[in-house]
Write an enzyme that holds these catalytic residues in place. Structure first.
Site, PDB file in Angstrom:
ATOM      1  N   ILE A 417       0.755  -1.255   0.040  1.00 28.29           N
ATOM      2  CA  ILE A 417      -0.139  -0.006   0.158  1.00 28.29           C
ATOM      3  C   ILE A 417       0.683   1.240  -0.032  1.00 28.29           C
ATOM      4  CG2 ILE A 417      -1.940  -1.116   1.035  1.00 28.29           C
ATOM      5  CD1 ILE A 417      -1.049   0.078   3.691  1.00 28.29           C
ATOM      6  N   GLY A 420       8.507   4.081   0.134  1.00 26.39           N
ATOM      7  CA  GLY A 420       9.223   5.381   0.486  1.00 26.39           C
ATOM      8  C   GLY A 420      10.676   5.190   0.561  1.00 26.39           C
ATOM      9  N   ALA A 421      11.236   6.291   0.664  1.00 30.95           N
ATOM     10  CA  ALA A 421      12.909   6.079   0.853  1.00 30.95           C
ATOM     11  C   ALA A 421      13.193   5.209   1.839  1.00 30.95           C
ATOM     12  CB  ALA A 421      13.331   7.552   0.814  1.00 30.95           C
ATOM     13  N   GLY A 423      11.649   2.331   3.539  1.00 32.17           N
ATOM     14  CA  GLY A 423      10.862   1.225   3.538  1.00 32.17           C
ATOM     15  C   GLY A 423       9.733   0.807   2.564  1.00 32.17           C
ATOM     16  N   VAL A 425       5.389  -0.641   2.977  1.00 32.22           N
ATOM     17  CA  VAL A 425       4.444  -0.775   3.915  1.00 32.22           C
ATOM     18  C   VAL A 425       3.555  -1.588   2.994  1.00 32.22           C
ATOM     19  CG1 VAL A 425       2.528   0.370   5.136  1.00 32.22           C
ATOM     20  CG2 VAL A 425       4.661   1.450   4.755  1.00 32.22           C
ATOM     21  N   LYS A 438       5.628  -2.137   8.141  1.00 31.71           N
ATOM     22  CA  LYS A 438       6.340  -1.412   7.264  1.00 31.71           C
ATOM     23  C   LYS A 438       7.735  -2.179   7.481  1.00 31.71           C
ATOM     24  CE  LYS A 438       8.548   3.100   7.551  1.00 31.71           C
ATOM     25  NZ  LYS A 438       8.402   4.428   8.397  1.00 31.71           N
ATOM     26  N   ASP A 533       9.966  15.747  10.417  1.00 30.74           N
ATOM     27  CA  ASP A 533       9.619  15.464   9.278  1.00 30.74           C
ATOM     28  C   ASP A 533       8.119  15.457   9.023  1.00 30.74           C
ATOM     29  OD1 ASP A 533      10.094  14.774   6.493  1.00 30.74           O
ATOM     30  OD2 ASP A 533       9.936  12.466   6.943  1.00 30.74           O
TER      31      ASP A 533
END
Length: 765
Positions: A417, A420-421, A423, A425, A438, A533
């Site tokens: 689903i 990202g940089a 990992g 998910v 994750k 972040d």
């Protein structure tokens, strides 16, 4: 004459079979026990014995007070005096109970005689005379009844006691006996060694080493003597009886004795002569008793005079001392009165103030109720979460790599689903619960550090608007979170996959929820946490658009030794357009860095536009009066005033200089609280759906299988109804969902879910 003799025989038989009375004068202390035991050993074998325990206590002249004073009886009420006397009698009886039990154990009938008198000897003498007591035992227990010496009391009792009574004095292991002059029962022979009580009364005692002769000689001897001798012996014996017993029984005894001499004496003459002589001897005996009593009183009076003189001097000294103390007490009493007066005035002032405060509180009850609910909620959350943060045990469940692989179908692309940089998910089911797994990239040290950072922070803290960590597989860098049905805030603002738009009042609430979570991180104990972040992509939305901050891996913990609340980072991280400008320029990070990113999130909530150059666009629109032109039209009819306030708040948070940005807790949250109330009222008005629908799954308690009334998060990461989980934890230490032992039993209220449940119930009603 034969009938008279027969009556005399019956009377003699009755008297010989009647019980003998032995009186014991005791004080009631430990030494009295030896007196009672001696008397029991001495007299009980003789036959039917009745013991009388005589105890003399001082005349009650007053009632004591708690302060040590004594109030005369004439100055107290009759009922008070009567009650005090009964109390004294009761205590005296309790004191004599052990001695009474000693007699009862030997099956001896015992009577307790309590005498109230100031003169021990007179009181005992009168009791002996009144009861015709023939044996009296006194001992060391009588010493000190009125602070007199043993020998003085014993001598006084011996002198004043009637002569028909035998007195046994026991002192320091020695026995002294004052024999009676006219014993009624001549069968007793005392075999104890005798010691005289005093030199003045030594003639009244006989050595017990010799046997006592019978008081009435055998009748055989009387018959063998001459008429004169018979007459003398008969008169002597009858005289002894007549002195002490002039009753009908006494007359019968006389007739029996006379019957034995009827061959030589004339009955009528003897009766006339004997009764006259008995009456005369009785008067003489009374005079002798009074004389001995007066002599004893004189001796006692001499000793008491010296004692009284000494006491008078002591009392005089005490009186002067008491007078000084009384003056001090009076002075203290005056001070106490003044102090009490001041305290009364303070109390009256406090009472008036309390009444006023009560009236004010009643007038402000409605407003205060809402404020108290917020304070209580915030306090409970803070206490629970600070307690969880301060613990040393990581509060998460460990999953095996095999469980992760099995749940994700070997990391199937169909279940992915997000990516990202740091990992990927996956959506999957673990233990019948939908979760998000994750899997971090662990190729470098930075990714490994990020994993450990996120695992440590999320396992120690809980907040309704922080993404809930359910477990982890530390060996392979996997984190298991609760599943958020509506994805990220960024996807919903951009209407990805044609999702429904977010209304303006839900955006107001989301802004408040994110600010609350940030404030919680910044105020965490023992060290504050900075997210670093924050952006819409890291804000996830649940089934009812409840927002939660995720991706804590880049967070930084400010240690307590960093007094400037800033941290030097040589390798800045984050996302462009959300990074604090001063952080980029100096490398110093602080809680105000998160405030800058939050300002950008607010501007995106208002416009649904990309973050690049967004602050400049909003500023230009506000200055030109065209704010409505850049607002997201999909959100509905924005309230202009509240929307303008939120836009100005976002601009102030996104100031370039750190010192120009507002404080999150003291300045930002109060404004968002007010805007949230406006949004709540608008949302309530917009809730016009009346069709009954099935409650969402996350509203259902896993234990009750019904909608929760008070949802709270347990240590296993699952949400339960408070009453149900409390009852479960009373009997179990493991999780009702995973059957694994819980690290603790603390419960964290899930107010966001509670709000959603209440809204659903309101819409369904």
């Amino acid at each position: 004459m034969e009938k008279i003799l027969e009556a005399d025989a019956n009377t003699v038989s009755q008297r010989s079979s009647s019980s003998s009375v032995v009186a014991l004068a005791i004080k009631g202390n430990k030494k009295s026990k030896y007196v009672v035991q001696w008397a029991l050993n001495k007299f009980v074998p003789e036959g039917m014995i009745i013991f009388k325990l005589i105890h003399v206590y001082a005349t009650i002249k007053g009632v004591p007070t708690p302060l040590g004073n004594v109030i005369p009886l004439s100055q107290v009420r009759n009922d008070v005096a009567t009650a005090f006397k009964k109390e004294v009698e009761w205590q005296t009886n309790q004191m004599l109970l052990p001695f009474k039990r000693l007699c009862e154990q030997r099956k001896v009938h015992v009577d307790v005689v309590l005498i109230e008198s100031d003169d021990v000897a007179i009181a005992i003498t009168e009791e002996v005379a009144k009861g015709a007591i023939t044996k009296l035992v006194v001992g060391a227990s009588s010493r000190g009844i009125f602070k007199s010496k043993q020998k003085g009391i014993s001598m006084k009792i011996s002198v004043s006691t009637p002569r028909f009574c035998t007195v046994y004095a026991i002192s320091k292991g020695k026995l002294s006996i004052r024999q009676s002059d006219m014993p009624i029962d001549g069968s007793i022979v005392d075999d104890a060694s005798e010691t005289s009580l005093s030199s003045s009364s030594s003639s009244n005692y006989t050595s017990t080493s010799q046997t006592e002769s019978a008081s009435v000689s055998s009748y055989a001897g009387l018959h063998s003597s001459s008429l004169a001798t018979q007459r003398f012996q008969a008169l002597s014996s009858i005289n002894n009886i007549c002195i002490h017993d002039l009753t009908s029984d006494g007359k019968l005894l006389l007739e029996q004795i006379l019957d034995r001499y009827n061959s030589n004496l004339q009955v009528n003459f003897l009766f006339d002569h004997l009764f006259y002589q008995a009456k005369l001897n009785l008067e003489l005996e009374k005079l002798r008793i009074e004389l001995r009593h007066v002599e004893g009183l004189h001796v006692v009076a001499q000793s008491e005079k010296v004692e009284a003189s000494r006491k008078l001097n002591d009392l005089s000294k005490k009186r002067s001392e008491e007078s000084i103390k009384m003056k001090e007490i009076i002075a203290k009493e005056e001070k106490a009165k003044e102090f009490a007066k001041l305290e009364i005035e303070k109390y009256q002032d406090a009472s008036r103030e309390a009444v006023y405060m009560k009236e004010c509180a009643e007038r402000e009850a409605v407003e205060r109720k809402e404020t108290e609910m917020k304070v209580i909620r915030a306090t409970k959350e803070k206490e629970k979460l600070e307690g969880a943060l301060s613990g040393n045990i990581l509060q998460y469940r460990k999953f095996t790599w095999a469980e992760i692989v099995s749940a994700t179908s070997s990391f199937s692309e169909d279940l992915r689903i997000g990516m990202g940089a740091y990992g990927t998910v996956y959506k999957c089911n673990l233990y019948h619960t939908t979760v998000a797994v994750k899997v971090l990239n662990t190729n470098g040290n930075r990714e490994s550090k990020q994993f450990q950072q996120e695992l440590e922070i999320l396992s120690r803290i809980r907040h309704p608007n922080l993404l809930l960590l359910l477990g982890a597989c530390p060996d392979h860098g996997c984190l298991v979170y609760e599943y958020m049905e509506n994805g990220s805030l960024e996807d919903r603002l951009l209407r990805k996959n044609n999702t429904c738009p977010i209304t303006w009042f839900e955006r107001f609430r989301i802004a408040w929820e994110i600010a609350s979570a940030l404030a919680f991180l910044h105020s965490s104990k023992p060290e504050p946490i900075i997210h670093r972040d924050l952006k819409p992509a890291n804000i996830l939305l649940g089934r009812n658009l409840v927002s939660k901050i995720g991706d804590i891996g880049l967070s930084t913990v400010l240690h307590s030794d960093n007094l400037s609340t800033m941290y030097k980072d040589t390798a800045p991280v984050g996302t462009l357009c959300y990074i604090d400008p001063e952080y980029q320029r100096t490398g110093l990070i602080s809680p105000k860095s998160d405030v800058y990113a939050f300002g950008m999130v607010i501007l995106q909530l208002l416009t649904a536009k990309p973050a690049i150059a967004l602050a400049h666009k909003v500023e230009t629109a506000i200055e030109g009066g065209n704010l409505t032109d850049i607002l997201d039209p999909e959100a509905g009819a924005w309230p202009f005033k509240e929307t303008l306030d939120l836009a100005l708040l976002g601009m102030s948070c996104a100031e370039l200089r750190r010192r120009d940005r507002p404080d999150l807790k003291d300045q930002v949250l109060p404004i968002l609280d007010r805007l949230k109330e406006v949004a709540d009222r608008a949302q309530h008005s917009a809730s016009t759906v009346t069709i009954k629908s099935k409650p969402p799954n996350h509203f259902i308690c896993p234990i009750l299988q019904d909608v929760m009334d008070d949802p709270c998060v347990a240590a296993d990461g699952y949400t339960y109804d408070r009453k149900a989980i409390d009852k479960w934890l009373e009997e179990n230490d493991n999780s009702p969902m995973t059957n694994i032992a819980l690290p603790h039993k603390h419960l964290i209220p899930n107010y966001t879910l509670l709000s959603a449940i209440l809204e659903w119930k309101s819409a369904e009603s």
